[in-house]
Design an enzyme around this catalytic site. Structure first.
Site, short mmCIF file in Angstrom:
data_model
loop_
_atom_site.label_atom_id
_atom_site.label_comp_id
_atom_site.label_asym_id
_atom_site.label_seq_id
_atom_site.Cartn_x
_atom_site.Cartn_y
_atom_site.Cartn_z
CG ASN A 149 -2.37 -0.81 1.36
OD1 ASN A 149 -2.51 -1.13 0.54
ND2 ASN A 149 -2.48 -1.94 2.76
N GLY A 197 -4.44 2.95 1.54
CA GLY A 197 -4.69 2.82 3.07
C GLY A 197 -3.39 2.57 4.21
CG HIS A 222 4.33 -2.56 5.17
ND1 HIS A 222 4.44 -1.15 5.25
CD2 HIS A 222 2.90 -2.96 5.13
CE1 HIS A 222 3.54 -1.11 6.07
NE2 HIS A 222 2.52 -1.86 5.34
CG HIS A 262 0.30 -6.35 3.34
ND1 HIS A 262 -0.90 -6.50 4.49
CD2 HIS A 262 1.26 -4.87 3.34
CE1 HIS A 262 -1.16 -5.47 5.04
NE2 HIS A 262 -0.06 -4.43 4.65
P1 AMP Z 1 -0.61 -0.48 5.45
O1 AMP Z 1 -1.74 -0.29 6.55
O2 AMP Z 1 0.23 -1.32 4.75
O3 AMP Z 1 0.74 0.40 6.04
O4 AMP Z 1 0.21 -2.24 6.59
C1 AMP Z 1 0.62 -2.37 8.06
C2 AMP Z 1 0.65 -3.26 8.99
O5 AMP Z 1 0.99 -2.82 10.24
C3 AMP Z 1 -0.97 -3.15 9.26
O6 AMP Z 1 -1.56 -4.88 9.08
C4 AMP Z 1 -0.77 -3.67 11.18
O7 AMP Z 1 -1.79 -4.71 11.39
C5 AMP Z 1 0.60 -4.25 10.93
N1 AMP Z 1 1.12 -3.58 12.13
C6 AMP Z 1 1.43 -2.17 12.74
N2 AMP Z 1 2.69 -2.23 14.14
C7 AMP Z 1 2.37 -3.67 13.98
C8 AMP Z 1 3.51 -4.13 14.63
N3 AMP Z 1 4.00 -3.88 16.05
N4 AMP Z 1 3.88 -5.31 14.34
C9 AMP Z 1 3.49 -6.51 13.41
N5 AMP Z 1 2.76 -5.58 12.51
C10 AMP Z 1 1.58 -4.99 12.79
#
Ligand code: AMP
Length: 116
Positions: free
Chosen positions: A89, A95, A102, A104
């Site tokens: 994203n 979002g 990162h 997913h």
């Molecule tokens: P995005 O919306 O693509 O920025 O995804 C960020 C992702 O990071 C979300 O799916 C969150 O659930 C995940 N996330 C946020 N903080 C943590 C954390 N401390 N450990 C693991 N996942 C996390």
């Protein structure tokens, strides 16, 4: 290279715990804290890059490695045949909530298209 205010940099540095699945010199893969599929890994570069808008030519190998690592982990997790989705994203409309790039890796159920 790491940003003190970045939660994913803090995970890389070991300051915040995470369920780490794989790492090497360049990449860390850990389980998403709020999984939206039976398999939900986040695959991140150890170098802090905020968004896909910040990719530079020097990051080509590193960003390619995110994809090849996701592919290897999918095989290792035995979701390669059933299928999986890789998602990155970028900014508000996509979002993005964590501003450290990162990928997913989502698998273990059927996903619809187009995404919501
Ligand atoms: P995005 O919306 O693509 O920025 O995804 C960020 C992702 O990071 C979300 O799916 C969150 O659930 C995940 N996330 C946020 N903080 C943590 C954390 N401390 N450990 C693991 N996942 C996390």
């Amino acid at each position: 290279m790491s940003e003190s205010s970045c939660i994913f940099c803090q995970i890389i540095d070991g300051a915040i715990p995470a369920d780490i699945y794989y790492q090497d010199d360049d990449i860390l893969a850990f389980r998403d804290i709020h999984p939206v599929a039976p398999t939900h890994l986040l695959i991140i570069p150890k170098k802090h890059i905020a968004t896909a808008n910040d990719f530079s030519d020097e990051d080509e190998r590193l960003i390619g490695k995110l994809m090849t690592t996701a592919s290897k982990l999918a095989r290792e997790l035995r979701v390669d045949r059933s299928g999986y989705r890789m998602v990155m994203n970028c900014n508000r409309d996509a979002g993005q909530t964590v501003f450290h790039v990162h990928l997913h890796l989502l698998a273990g159920r059927a996903f619809s298209w187009p995404p919501g």
